[in-house]
Design a protein around this motif. Sequence first.
Motif, PDB file in Angstrom:
ATOM      1  N   TYR A   3       0.840  -1.196   0.000  1.00 27.05           N
ATOM      2  CA  TYR A   3       0.000   0.000   0.000  1.00 27.05           C
ATOM      3  C   TYR A   3       0.878   1.250   0.000  1.00 27.05           C
ATOM      4  N   PHE A   4       0.459   2.257  -0.733  1.00 25.15           N
ATOM      5  CA  PHE A   4       1.184   3.525  -0.723  1.00 25.15           C
ATOM      6  C   PHE A   4       1.066   4.162   0.662  1.00 25.15           C
ATOM      7  N   GLN A   5       2.212   4.587   1.185  1.00 16.44           N
ATOM      8  CA  GLN A   5       2.245   5.303   2.443  1.00 16.44           C
ATOM      9  C   GLN A   5       3.293   6.415   2.346  1.00 16.44           C
ATOM     10  N   TYR A   6       3.205   7.389   3.224  1.00 14.00           N
ATOM     11  CA  TYR A   6       4.196   8.447   3.275  1.00 14.00           C
ATOM     12  C   TYR A   6       5.392   7.936   4.079  1.00 14.00           C
ATOM     13  N   ALA A  54       1.745  11.444   9.801  1.00 12.14           N
ATOM     14  CA  ALA A  54       1.255  11.269   8.431  1.00 12.14           C
ATOM     15  C   ALA A  54      -0.202  10.834   8.425  1.00 12.14           C
ATOM     16  N   VAL A  55      -0.813  10.960   7.240  1.00 16.05           N
ATOM     17  CA  VAL A  55      -2.158  10.436   7.022  1.00 16.05           C
ATOM     18  C   VAL A  55      -2.013   9.038   6.439  1.00 16.05           C
ATOM     19  N   THR A  56      -2.631   8.055   7.077  1.00 15.32           N
ATOM     20  CA  THR A  56      -2.489   6.665   6.646  1.00 15.32           C
ATOM     21  C   THR A  56      -3.419   6.372   5.473  1.00 15.32           C
ATOM     22  N   ASN A  57      -2.932   5.562   4.552  1.00 17.21           N
ATOM     23  CA  ASN A  57      -3.722   5.112   3.412  1.00 17.21           C
ATOM     24  C   ASN A  57      -5.043   4.525   3.919  1.00 17.21           C
TER      25      ASN A  57
END
Length: 609
Positions: free
Chosen positions: A404-407, A417-420
């Motif tokens: 999954y894309f994450q920062y 951060a904002v989680t996927n």
Amino acid sequence: MIRKQFLLNQNSYKKLVFLVLFNLTSFLFYGQVITGTVVDQSNETLIGASVVLKGTTIGTATDFDGNFTLDISKSQVRTLVVSFTGYKTKEVSIGNQKNFIVSLAEDVSTLGEVVVVAIGYGNKKITDLTGSIASVSTKDFQKAPVTNVEGLIANKLPGVQITPTSGKPGAGGSILIRGGSSLSATNDPLIVIDGVPVENSKSGPGILSQLNPNDIESFTVLKDASASAIYGSRASNGVVIITTKKGSSNKFDFSVSSNIRISSVIRKADVLSADQYREVVKQLGTSSTRLGNASTDWQDEIFQQAIAKEHNVSASGSVMSVLPYRASVGFLDQDGVLKTGNYKRVTALLNLSPKFFDDHLKVNVNLKGSFEGEREANEKAIRNATIFDPTQSVFMEDQTYGGYFQYVQFANNPGLAVTNPVSMLKQAKKINQSFRSIGNIQLDYKMHFLPDLHLNVNAGYDVSRSISRNAVDFNYFENDAAGGFIAYKNPDKEVKNLLFESYLFYSKELKSIKSKFDITAGYSFNDFLTTNFSYPSYFANGAINVNSYPPFPFDKPSNAIVSFYGRLNYTINEKYLLTASLRRDGSSRFSKENRWGNFPSVALAWKMK
């Protein structure tokens, strides 16, 4: 040339008029709030009349002035069903009208009927009541399929407000009678099911979630102090008495029903598209995170069309004309509009109601069992879906965080951060299961030597057992540093409540002085035992978290209530009514010096017609 220009302008004008009319119609159709007044044939307003969109649970009740306001923008149904006890139900077409005056005619077919309602420890004709009591039965319930029994009486009882607790699958509603009475304590009414007062064990979506709506015969709500005082301290927020369906000795009935319903999100949050997001960043000149090349609608990624499937089978009749019975089994499988959310329920019911000794002894055996399985979707994903970068894709080649894309630049402190939002739904699993059974046997004996005197004995139980599992993957972004976790509790909680009650009931009519009265005197004992279990937690790889050992494996809070109660109903000349009741409760929760409390009530009524 001039002719062509004129035609072009004329066509443009027609298109403009069409668009204006279309938008105006859409506004009227989807943003409409209607108002109105419900009156009788003498133009007197009717308080508490039910106003519902036909075939739905969208509705309201008229206020003290007989007025109603109803938002119909969430449904395409354009027919109102207006009803009131003792009056004929009326259907009204809405059309483009915004204000209504609905006149109901008396239903003469019901004028001779004697309506008997449960009043707690007995029944009474509704015409002889002094307290505020409302009752609805099967013929009055909502006709649209409902998940929980609260939905059967939505907008059906004046002074009773039912509010959904959440949008989760299987979630029930909170019942509020005549507004809240406490700012800090519970405002839930006492629930009595087939003579068994039930406690909210906090297992499952709601206190009534374990009941199958297809098994319910009637609801009776005791709203004021005069009506509910017979139940003592636990009835400070009112009482809801639920009666399930019984068998009949006259006929055999077999029923099979199935329904499938679909739910969807009708309105999403208005957020920037990927292109609009890029334009805003371009105007601001900088971004703390690199933009992507995707165009992702994150709300579409987390929401779905939710399907609910329900199946019910029931049989009722009598064995050799001496043992009336009703048995039923129900199954519900409901998905949530938020992906991964799911609720399953299996219910079973068996009611026996034989009579012996020339109907002097009536026996009621009521057994109910249920299983509930619930996977809770992480509702925090809804917020994240409205603020997550729409230029990023759901997945990436790097499998560090499950693909999954994450920062990743905030990996050392994921809280920044904002989680996927998709990963929040897929990589975190919270599962609850509960088993519950409620049952009782009730004996009512009419004395042979004194038929006006009845002895009623009721013994019952309410037991439940819950299991919970809460786990996140080891590569879940928010818990990466901790390696994920597994918290498994089997059992999580066990509840065992026991009941024993016995009361005498005597009624007599004194024709010489145009009077009749009845007296109830009884004793009640309730024992409540809860076992809460504690366990250590584990990392996602199965290793135990040595810092999570609980100080004790379980605790067992318990308490008991002993009660003595009495009630007198007196009627003179079928016109003047008196009800007096007294209940004395003793609770083990308090010290011996403050253990007992008295709960008296007196009510007077005068029939003006």
